[in-house]
Design a protein around this motif. Sequence first.
Motif, PDB file in Angstrom:
ATOM      1  N   PRO A 188       0.814  -1.122   0.094  1.00  0.00           N
ATOM      2  CA  PRO A 188       0.089  -0.113  -0.204  1.00  0.00           C
ATOM      3  C   PRO A 188       0.739   1.113   0.030  1.00  0.00           C
ATOM      4  O   PRO A 188       0.360   2.363  -0.177  1.00  0.00           O
ATOM      5  CB  PRO A 188      -0.841   0.007   1.154  1.00  0.00           C
ATOM      6  CG  PRO A 188       0.130  -0.983   2.055  1.00  0.00           C
ATOM      7  CD  PRO A 188       0.761  -1.917   1.184  1.00  0.00           C
ATOM      8  N   SER A 189       2.045   0.865   0.322  1.00  0.00           N
ATOM      9  CA  SER A 189       2.921   2.471   0.239  1.00  0.00           C
ATOM     10  C   SER A 189       3.429   2.774  -1.135  1.00  0.00           C
ATOM     11  O   SER A 189       3.576   4.039  -1.171  1.00  0.00           O
ATOM     12  CB  SER A 189       4.368   2.033   1.128  1.00  0.00           C
ATOM     13  OG  SER A 189       5.045   0.958   0.346  1.00  0.00           O
ATOM     14  N   TYR A 190       3.310   2.032  -2.075  1.00  0.00           N
ATOM     15  CA  TYR A 190       3.524   2.495  -3.378  1.00  0.00           C
ATOM     16  C   TYR A 190       1.981   3.135  -4.139  1.00  0.00           C
ATOM     17  O   TYR A 190       1.069   2.626  -3.746  1.00  0.00           O
ATOM     18  CB  TYR A 190       3.726   1.493  -4.347  1.00  0.00           C
ATOM     19  CG  TYR A 190       5.352   1.099  -3.991  1.00  0.00           C
ATOM     20  CD1 TYR A 190       6.381   1.942  -4.068  1.00  0.00           C
ATOM     21  CD2 TYR A 190       5.658  -0.282  -4.017  1.00  0.00           C
ATOM     22  CE1 TYR A 190       7.645   1.572  -3.710  1.00  0.00           C
ATOM     23  CE2 TYR A 190       6.707  -0.684  -3.504  1.00  0.00           C
ATOM     24  CZ  TYR A 190       7.874   0.391  -3.487  1.00  0.00           C
ATOM     25  OH  TYR A 190       9.193  -0.067  -3.483  1.00  0.00           O
ATOM     26  N   THR A 191       2.315   4.176  -4.863  1.00  0.00           N
ATOM     27  CA  THR A 191       1.280   4.834  -5.464  1.00  0.00           C
ATOM     28  C   THR A 191       0.724   4.060  -6.919  1.00  0.00           C
ATOM     29  O   THR A 191       1.608   3.371  -7.320  1.00  0.00           O
ATOM     30  CB  THR A 191       1.254   6.330  -5.797  1.00  0.00           C
ATOM     31  OG1 THR A 191       2.256   6.477  -6.813  1.00  0.00           O
ATOM     32  CG2 THR A 191       1.467   7.183  -4.531  1.00  0.00           C
ATOM     33  N   ALA A 192      -0.165   4.464  -7.302  1.00  0.00           N
ATOM     34  CA  ALA A 192      -0.467   3.521  -8.664  1.00  0.00           C
ATOM     35  C   ALA A 192       0.493   3.744  -9.714  1.00  0.00           C
ATOM     36  O   ALA A 192       0.885   3.071 -10.622  1.00  0.00           O
ATOM     37  CB  ALA A 192      -2.064   3.855  -9.198  1.00  0.00           C
ATOM     38  N   ASP A 193       0.992   5.316  -9.875  1.00  0.00           N
ATOM     39  CA  ASP A 193       1.946   5.553 -10.567  1.00  0.00           C
ATOM     40  C   ASP A 193       3.244   4.649 -10.555  1.00  0.00           C
ATOM     41  O   ASP A 193       4.015   4.554 -11.365  1.00  0.00           O
ATOM     42  CB  ASP A 193       2.067   7.277 -10.599  1.00  0.00           C
ATOM     43  CG  ASP A 193       1.076   7.887 -11.239  1.00  0.00           C
ATOM     44  OD1 ASP A 193       0.223   7.286 -12.047  1.00  0.00           O
ATOM     45  OD2 ASP A 193       0.846   9.194 -10.958  1.00  0.00           O
ATOM     46  N   GLY A 210       4.875   2.443 -26.324  1.00  0.00           N
ATOM     47  CA  GLY A 210       4.283   3.499 -25.913  1.00  0.00           C
ATOM     48  C   GLY A 210       2.817   3.298 -25.654  1.00  0.00           C
ATOM     49  O   GLY A 210       2.385   3.214 -24.314  1.00  0.00           O
ATOM     50  N   PRO A 211       1.901   2.797 -26.347  1.00  0.00           N
ATOM     51  CA  PRO A 211       0.360   2.305 -26.105  1.00  0.00           C
ATOM     52  C   PRO A 211       0.435   1.248 -25.016  1.00  0.00           C
ATOM     53  O   PRO A 211      -0.486   1.386 -24.028  1.00  0.00           O
ATOM     54  CB  PRO A 211      -0.149   1.782 -27.477  1.00  0.00           C
ATOM     55  CG  PRO A 211       0.745   2.558 -28.412  1.00  0.00           C
ATOM     56  CD  PRO A 211       2.199   2.501 -27.939  1.00  0.00           C
ATOM     57  N   GLY A 212       1.390   0.172 -25.179  1.00  0.00           N
ATOM     58  CA  GLY A 212       1.512  -0.988 -23.930  1.00  0.00           C
ATOM     59  C   GLY A 212       1.410  -0.277 -22.806  1.00  0.00           C
ATOM     60  O   GLY A 212       1.101  -0.682 -21.763  1.00  0.00           O
ATOM     61  N   GLN A 213       2.719   0.695 -22.632  1.00  0.00           N
ATOM     62  CA  GLN A 213       3.011   1.430 -21.291  1.00  0.00           C
ATOM     63  C   GLN A 213       1.801   2.061 -20.804  1.00  0.00           C
ATOM     64  O   GLN A 213       1.509   2.089 -19.493  1.00  0.00           O
ATOM     65  CB  GLN A 213       3.906   2.341 -21.493  1.00  0.00           C
ATOM     66  CG  GLN A 213       5.384   1.445 -21.781  1.00  0.00           C
ATOM     67  CD  GLN A 213       6.586   2.638 -22.001  1.00  0.00           C
ATOM     68  OE1 GLN A 213       6.638   3.762 -21.657  1.00  0.00           O
ATOM     69  NE2 GLN A 213       7.829   2.135 -22.372  1.00  0.00           N
ATOM     70  N   ASN A 214       1.002   2.809 -21.922  1.00  0.00           N
ATOM     71  CA  ASN A 214      -0.176   3.577 -21.199  1.00  0.00           C
ATOM     72  C   ASN A 214      -1.282   2.440 -20.727  1.00  0.00           C
ATOM     73  O   ASN A 214      -1.984   2.783 -19.762  1.00  0.00           O
ATOM     74  CB  ASN A 214      -1.001   4.303 -22.633  1.00  0.00           C
ATOM     75  CG  ASN A 214       0.056   5.503 -22.738  1.00  0.00           C
ATOM     76  OD1 ASN A 214       1.058   5.965 -21.944  1.00  0.00           O
ATOM     77  ND2 ASN A 214      -0.081   6.172 -23.999  1.00  0.00           N
ATOM     78  N   PHE A 215      -1.464   1.487 -21.334  1.00  0.00           N
ATOM     79  CA  PHE A 215      -2.269   0.305 -20.865  1.00  0.00           C
ATOM     80  C   PHE A 215      -2.093  -0.286 -19.648  1.00  0.00           C
ATOM     81  O   PHE A 215      -2.741  -0.213 -18.618  1.00  0.00           O
ATOM     82  CB  PHE A 215      -2.435  -0.821 -22.159  1.00  0.00           C
ATOM     83  CG  PHE A 215      -3.271  -1.809 -21.774  1.00  0.00           C
ATOM     84  CD1 PHE A 215      -4.615  -1.840 -21.829  1.00  0.00           C
ATOM     85  CD2 PHE A 215      -2.792  -3.184 -21.281  1.00  0.00           C
ATOM     86  CE1 PHE A 215      -5.579  -2.725 -21.660  1.00  0.00           C
ATOM     87  CE2 PHE A 215      -3.687  -4.053 -21.029  1.00  0.00           C
ATOM     88  CZ  PHE A 215      -5.167  -3.855 -21.258  1.00  0.00           C
ATOM     89  N   ILE A 216      -0.750  -0.183 -19.273  1.00  0.00           N
ATOM     90  CA  ILE A 216      -0.283  -0.771 -17.991  1.00  0.00           C
ATOM     91  C   ILE A 216      -0.594   0.375 -17.041  1.00  0.00           C
ATOM     92  O   ILE A 216      -1.100   0.185 -15.615  1.00  0.00           O
ATOM     93  CB  ILE A 216       1.366  -1.090 -17.787  1.00  0.00           C
ATOM     94  CG1 ILE A 216       1.447  -2.191 -18.798  1.00  0.00           C
ATOM     95  CG2 ILE A 216       1.868  -1.258 -16.417  1.00  0.00           C
ATOM     96  CD1 ILE A 216       0.800  -3.555 -18.437  1.00  0.00           C
ATOM     97  N   LYS A 217      -0.341   1.560 -17.226  1.00  0.00           N
ATOM     98  CA  LYS A 217      -0.460   2.730 -16.444  1.00  0.00           C
ATOM     99  C   LYS A 217      -2.013   2.795 -16.152  1.00  0.00           C
ATOM    100  O   LYS A 217      -2.485   3.047 -15.083  1.00  0.00           O
ATOM    101  CB  LYS A 217       0.016   4.205 -17.086  1.00  0.00           C
ATOM    102  CG  LYS A 217       1.630   4.027 -16.812  1.00  0.00           C
ATOM    103  CD  LYS A 217       1.886   5.319 -17.652  1.00  0.00           C
ATOM    104  CE  LYS A 217       3.262   5.374 -17.725  1.00  0.00           C
ATOM    105  NZ  LYS A 217       4.135   6.302 -18.542  1.00  0.00           N
ATOM    106  N   ASN A 218      -2.774   2.510 -17.195  1.00  0.00           N
ATOM    107  CA  ASN A 218      -4.486   2.390 -17.067  1.00  0.00           C
ATOM    108  C   ASN A 218      -5.034   1.587 -16.104  1.00  0.00           C
ATOM    109  O   ASN A 218      -5.649   1.616 -14.952  1.00  0.00           O
ATOM    110  CB  ASN A 218      -5.133   2.338 -18.390  1.00  0.00           C
ATOM    111  CG  ASN A 218      -6.502   2.786 -18.407  1.00  0.00           C
ATOM    112  OD1 ASN A 218      -7.112   2.949 -17.094  1.00  0.00           O
ATOM    113  ND2 ASN A 218      -7.090   2.596 -19.536  1.00  0.00           N
TER     114      ASN A 218
END
Length: 178
Positions: free
Chosen positions: A51-56, A72-80
């Motif tokens: 829980p100490s890590y944020t989603a980002d 790039g789109p794959g990284q965005n998918f992971i971030k989403n």
Amino acid sequence: MAELTTLARPYAKAAFEYSLAAKDLAGWSAMLSTAAAVAQQDVMQQVLSLPSYTADQKAQIFVDVCGDTLSGPGQNFIKNLAANKRLTLLPHIAVIFEQLKAAQEKTIDVEVVSAFTLSADLQEKLASALSKKLSCDVRVQASVDQDLIGGAVIRAGDTIIDGSVRGRLAKLAEAMNA
């Protein structure tokens, strides 16, 4: 399990539709396969549960571990996925994506479990017969299970054909007990 599949389905469909529009089904398949493998690692599961890590932060760690395999789109998918706390669904997302991809490409993986090793010629004949029956390209994956005694069990998606001696004996026993 059904709940996880239900949660994963919209993400898999979104990834599939994007990759279809971008004409990069193979690329997305590889990315999701790698991401699913990373998500299943014990160390990564521990990191994602902290829980100490944020989603980002979780997304960045995940992207860093995946390295150059993510576009790039794959990284965005992971971030989403990280923003929605769904990174742990990646194995399910990858499976559903592969099912959608196979349906699009009209291919199916067929598992043939036989009592004895099947020759390459027999596997080709089986694939040809199943291709005609299922109206799609068939990829046969053969394995051996000596407990079948004789015959084979064929699994093609939801279809199961049990032509094994063990299966026939089980049906006979069931009929005799009824």
